[in-house]
Design a protein around this motif. Structure first.
Motif, PDB file in Angstrom:
ATOM      1  N   LYS A 123     -35.803 120.802 -54.643  1.00 20.79           N
ATOM      2  CA  LYS A 123     -35.335 121.554 -56.145  1.00 20.79           C
ATOM      3  C   LYS A 123     -34.561 121.748 -56.465  1.00 20.79           C
ATOM      4  CE  LYS A 123     -37.587 124.445 -60.123  1.00 20.79           C
ATOM      5  NZ  LYS A 123     -38.346 126.202 -60.137  1.00 20.79           N
ATOM      6  N   GLU A 124     -33.620 123.097 -55.620  1.00 16.27           N
ATOM      7  CA  GLU A 124     -32.200 122.539 -56.385  1.00 16.27           C
ATOM      8  C   GLU A 124     -31.157 122.158 -56.346  1.00 16.27           C
ATOM      9  OE1 GLU A 124     -31.345 126.083 -53.044  1.00 16.27           O
ATOM     10  OE2 GLU A 124     -32.247 128.328 -54.191  1.00 16.27           O
ATOM     11  N   HIS A 125     -31.741 121.104 -55.532  1.00 20.26           N
ATOM     12  CA  HIS A 125     -31.342 119.427 -54.935  1.00 20.26           C
ATOM     13  C   HIS A 125     -31.593 118.975 -56.237  1.00 20.26           C
ATOM     14  CE1 HIS A 125     -29.351 120.318 -51.752  1.00 20.26           C
ATOM     15  NE2 HIS A 125     -30.039 120.633 -50.854  1.00 20.26           N
ATOM     16  N   LEU A 126     -32.837 118.630 -56.658  1.00 20.09           N
ATOM     17  CA  LEU A 126     -32.484 117.848 -57.825  1.00 20.09           C
ATOM     18  C   LEU A 126     -31.755 118.335 -58.643  1.00 20.09           C
ATOM     19  CD1 LEU A 126     -34.109 115.477 -59.152  1.00 20.09           C
ATOM     20  CD2 LEU A 126     -36.482 116.739 -58.519  1.00 20.09           C
ATOM     21  N   THR A 127     -32.629 119.562 -58.734  1.00 19.52           N
ATOM     22  CA  THR A 127     -31.405 120.969 -60.155  1.00 19.52           C
ATOM     23  C   THR A 127     -30.038 119.927 -60.506  1.00 19.52           C
ATOM     24  OG1 THR A 127     -33.141 122.265 -60.656  1.00 19.52           O
ATOM     25  CG2 THR A 127     -30.872 122.742 -61.717  1.00 19.52           C
ATOM     26  N   ARG A 128     -29.613 120.136 -59.259  1.00 12.67           N
ATOM     27  CA  ARG A 128     -27.919 119.941 -59.190  1.00 12.67           C
ATOM     28  C   ARG A 128     -27.672 118.267 -59.984  1.00 12.67           C
ATOM     29  NH1 ARG A 128     -27.768 123.325 -55.348  1.00 12.67           N
ATOM     30  NH2 ARG A 128     -27.640 121.743 -53.714  1.00 12.67           N
ATOM     31  N   LEU A 129     -28.657 117.553 -59.583  1.00 13.10           N
ATOM     32  CA  LEU A 129     -28.986 115.935 -59.798  1.00 13.10           C
ATOM     33  C   LEU A 129     -28.710 115.978 -61.186  1.00 13.10           C
ATOM     34  CD1 LEU A 129     -28.372 113.186 -58.868  1.00 13.10           C
ATOM     35  CD2 LEU A 129     -30.239 113.481 -58.391  1.00 13.10           C
ATOM     36  N   VAL A 130     -29.946 116.651 -61.267  1.00 21.14           N
ATOM     37  CA  VAL A 130     -29.929 116.259 -63.488  1.00 21.14           C
ATOM     38  C   VAL A 130     -29.343 116.821 -63.956  1.00 21.14           C
ATOM     39  CG1 VAL A 130     -31.673 117.032 -65.301  1.00 21.14           C
ATOM     40  CG2 VAL A 130     -32.570 115.901 -62.730  1.00 21.14           C
ATOM     41  N   ALA A 131     -27.783 117.497 -63.666  1.00 19.42           N
ATOM     42  CA  ALA A 131     -27.430 117.672 -64.292  1.00 19.42           C
ATOM     43  C   ALA A 131     -25.961 117.309 -64.332  1.00 19.42           C
ATOM     44  CB  ALA A 131     -27.185 119.658 -64.046  1.00 19.42           C
ATOM     45  N   ASP A 132     -25.923 116.921 -63.283  1.00 20.69           N
ATOM     46  CA  ASP A 132     -24.787 115.197 -63.000  1.00 20.69           C
ATOM     47  C   ASP A 132     -25.473 114.169 -63.779  1.00 20.69           C
ATOM     48  OD1 ASP A 132     -23.297 117.724 -61.034  1.00 20.69           O
ATOM     49  OD2 ASP A 132     -23.542 116.314 -59.661  1.00 20.69           O
ATOM     50  N   VAL A 133     -26.351 113.790 -63.397  1.00 18.85           N
ATOM     51  CA  VAL A 133     -26.826 112.410 -64.078  1.00 18.85           C
ATOM     52  C   VAL A 133     -26.416 113.166 -65.690  1.00 18.85           C
ATOM     53  CG1 VAL A 133     -28.232 111.006 -64.969  1.00 18.85           C
ATOM     54  CG2 VAL A 133     -28.070 111.632 -62.553  1.00 18.85           C
ATOM     55  N   THR A 134     -26.892 114.149 -65.965  1.00 15.77           N
ATOM     56  CA  THR A 134     -27.290 114.515 -67.716  1.00 15.77           C
ATOM     57  C   THR A 134     -25.548 114.456 -68.112  1.00 15.77           C
ATOM     58  OG1 THR A 134     -28.822 115.430 -67.455  1.00 15.77           O
ATOM     59  CG2 THR A 134     -27.687 115.631 -69.823  1.00 15.77           C
ATOM     60  N   ARG A 135     -24.096 114.660 -67.249  1.00 18.40           N
ATOM     61  CA  ARG A 135     -23.447 115.282 -67.546  1.00 18.40           C
ATOM     62  C   ARG A 135     -22.521 114.089 -67.741  1.00 18.40           C
ATOM     63  NH1 ARG A 135     -22.119 118.058 -64.445  1.00 18.40           N
ATOM     64  NH2 ARG A 135     -20.690 117.640 -62.588  1.00 18.40           N
ATOM     65  N   ILE A 136     -22.698 112.988 -66.910  1.00 14.71           N
ATOM     66  CA  ILE A 136     -22.508 111.650 -66.451  1.00 14.71           C
ATOM     67  C   ILE A 136     -22.963 110.844 -67.773  1.00 14.71           C
ATOM     68  CG2 ILE A 136     -22.310 109.393 -65.475  1.00 14.71           C
ATOM     69  CD1 ILE A 136     -22.689 111.305 -62.869  1.00 14.71           C
ATOM     70  N   LEU A 137     -23.625 110.907 -68.242  1.00 11.86           N
ATOM     71  CA  LEU A 137     -24.602 109.792 -69.413  1.00 11.86           C
ATOM     72  C   LEU A 137     -23.870 111.087 -70.430  1.00 11.86           C
ATOM     73  CD1 LEU A 137     -28.222 109.447 -68.048  1.00 11.86           C
ATOM     74  CD2 LEU A 137     -26.106 107.692 -68.178  1.00 11.86           C
ATOM     75  N   GLU A 138     -24.059 111.766 -70.713  1.00 10.33           N
ATOM     76  CA  GLU A 138     -22.590 112.511 -71.759  1.00 10.33           C
ATOM     77  C   GLU A 138     -21.830 111.375 -72.116  1.00 10.33           C
ATOM     78  OE1 GLU A 138     -23.610 116.763 -72.009  1.00 10.33           O
ATOM     79  OE2 GLU A 138     -25.538 116.043 -72.779  1.00 10.33           O
ATOM     80  N   ASP A 139     -20.664 111.685 -70.645  1.00 14.29           N
ATOM     81  CA  ASP A 139     -19.597 110.796 -71.237  1.00 14.29           C
ATOM     82  C   ASP A 139     -19.138 110.264 -71.062  1.00 14.29           C
ATOM     83  OD1 ASP A 139     -18.474 114.238 -70.411  1.00 14.29           O
ATOM     84  OD2 ASP A 139     -18.417 113.898 -67.792  1.00 14.29           O
ATOM     85  N   LYS A 140     -20.133 109.077 -70.687  1.00 17.02           N
ATOM     86  CA  LYS A 140     -20.066 107.904 -71.412  1.00 17.02           C
ATOM     87  C   LYS A 140     -20.910 107.266 -73.170  1.00 17.02           C
ATOM     88  CE  LYS A 140     -20.987 106.266 -66.325  1.00 17.02           C
ATOM     89  NZ  LYS A 140     -21.557 105.152 -65.983  1.00 17.02           N
ATOM     90  N   ARG A 141     -21.130 108.352 -73.224  1.00 17.30           N
ATOM     91  CA  ARG A 141     -21.540 108.318 -74.700  1.00 17.30           C
ATOM     92  C   ARG A 141     -20.897 107.506 -75.603  1.00 17.30           C
ATOM     93  NH1 ARG A 141     -25.756 112.563 -77.045  1.00 17.30           N
ATOM     94  NH2 ARG A 141     -26.792 111.996 -74.472  1.00 17.30           N
ATOM     95  N   PRO A 142     -20.803 107.094 -75.973  1.00 12.28           N
ATOM     96  CA  PRO A 142     -19.348 106.728 -77.578  1.00 12.28           C
ATOM     97  C   PRO A 142     -19.781 107.773 -78.267  1.00 12.28           C
ATOM     98  CG  PRO A 142     -21.011 104.843 -77.567  1.00 12.28           C
ATOM     99  CD  PRO A 142     -21.908 105.885 -76.713  1.00 12.28           C
ATOM    100  N   PRO A 143     -19.044 107.780 -78.935  1.00 12.24           N
ATOM    101  CA  PRO A 143     -17.882 108.808 -79.468  1.00 12.24           C
ATOM    102  C   PRO A 143     -18.869 108.990 -81.099  1.00 12.24           C
ATOM    103  CG  PRO A 143     -16.097 108.355 -79.528  1.00 12.24           C
ATOM    104  CD  PRO A 143     -17.427 107.763 -78.716  1.00 12.24           C
ATOM    105  N   GLU A 144     -19.025 109.516 -81.993  1.00 13.66           N
ATOM    106  CA  GLU A 144     -20.125 109.268 -83.445  1.00 13.66           C
ATOM    107  C   GLU A 144     -19.116 109.275 -84.311  1.00 13.66           C
ATOM    108  OE1 GLU A 144     -23.062 112.477 -84.314  1.00 13.66           O
ATOM    109  OE2 GLU A 144     -23.748 112.327 -82.199  1.00 13.66           O
ATOM    110  N   PRO A 145     -19.754 108.470 -85.361  1.00 15.72           N
ATOM    111  CA  PRO A 145     -18.708 108.137 -86.149  1.00 15.72           C
ATOM    112  C   PRO A 145     -17.946 108.604 -87.127  1.00 15.72           C
ATOM    113  CG  PRO A 145     -20.617 106.510 -86.208  1.00 15.72           C
ATOM    114  CD  PRO A 145     -20.374 107.348 -85.544  1.00 15.72           C
ATOM    115  N   ARG A 146     -17.263 109.026 -87.687  1.00 18.17           N
ATOM    116  CA  ARG A 146     -16.714 110.415 -87.913  1.00 18.17           C
ATOM    117  C   ARG A 146     -16.807 110.147 -89.416  1.00 18.17           C
ATOM    118  NH1 ARG A 146     -10.726 112.134 -85.645  1.00 18.17           N
ATOM    119  NH2 ARG A 146     -11.537 111.945 -83.688  1.00 18.17           N
ATOM    120  N   ALA A 147     -16.714 110.942 -90.855  1.00 15.74           N
ATOM    121  CA  ALA A 147     -17.823 110.775 -91.480  1.00 15.74           C
ATOM    122  C   ALA A 147     -16.353 110.965 -92.770  1.00 15.74           C
ATOM    123  CB  ALA A 147     -18.475 111.628 -92.637  1.00 15.74           C
ATOM    124  N   CYS A 148     -15.736 110.101 -94.009  1.00 13.65           N
ATOM    125  CA  CYS A 148     -14.597 110.620 -94.573  1.00 13.65           C
ATOM    126  C   CYS A 148     -14.465 110.854 -95.783  1.00 13.65           C
ATOM    127  CB  CYS A 148     -14.288 108.797 -94.766  1.00 13.65           C
ATOM    128  SG  CYS A 148     -13.725 107.932 -93.220  1.00 13.65           S
TER     129      CYS A 148
END
Length: 133
Positions: free
Chosen positions: A108-133
């Motif tokens: 469970k500890e290993h899987l929890t760390r893996l989920v956190a790592d994958v979540t962080r990687i996916l969030e880093d790859k997410r394109p930035p949201e467009p800015r409102a003018c």
């Protein structure tokens, strides 16, 4: 009572009751036509068996507990009929459960760390949201 009524009163299935009979956990009387017939004491025995099995004991250990600890009339196979170190067997089973819990905790500890790592990687790859003018 017949097997259907015992099943209804205990919450066990008819199939399970037949299995308990086959494994020597129940010893019903038989009619001339070979129907199984149970009495009131079998209701409590089935409840005891279900509780032991729900506790994680296998059929062999459940049979030994019924025979030795609860002093119930249970037919034991020849290899189990002698002096059985029941307490040692139960302590070994408890140690085995503890070892499985430890392994599951590590998994469970290993899987929890893996989920956190994958979540962080996916969030880093997410394109930035467009800015409102």
């Amino acid at each position: 009572m017949l097997i259907g009524e015992l099943a209804e009163r205990t919450g066990a299935t008819v199939r399970m009751l037949r299995y308990y009979d086959q494994q020597g956990l129940l010893t019903p009387q038989r009619t001339d036509s070979r129907y199984r017939v149970y009495d009131e004491s079998d209701v409590e025995r089935v409840r005891s068996v279900r509780c032991l099995i729900a506790s994680g004991l296998n059929v062999r250990l459940a049979r030994l507990v019924l025979a030795h600890a609860f002093d119930q009339d249970v037919q034991l196979p020849d290899d189990e009929a002698g002096c059985v170190p029941l307490l040692r067997l139960l302590n070994e089973e408890l140690a085995s459960v503890d070892a499985r819990i430890d392994q599951l905790t590590r998994s469970k500890e290993h899987l929890t760390r893996l989920v956190a790592d994958v979540t962080r990687i996916l969030e880093d790859k997410r394109p930035p949201e467009p800015r409102a003018c």
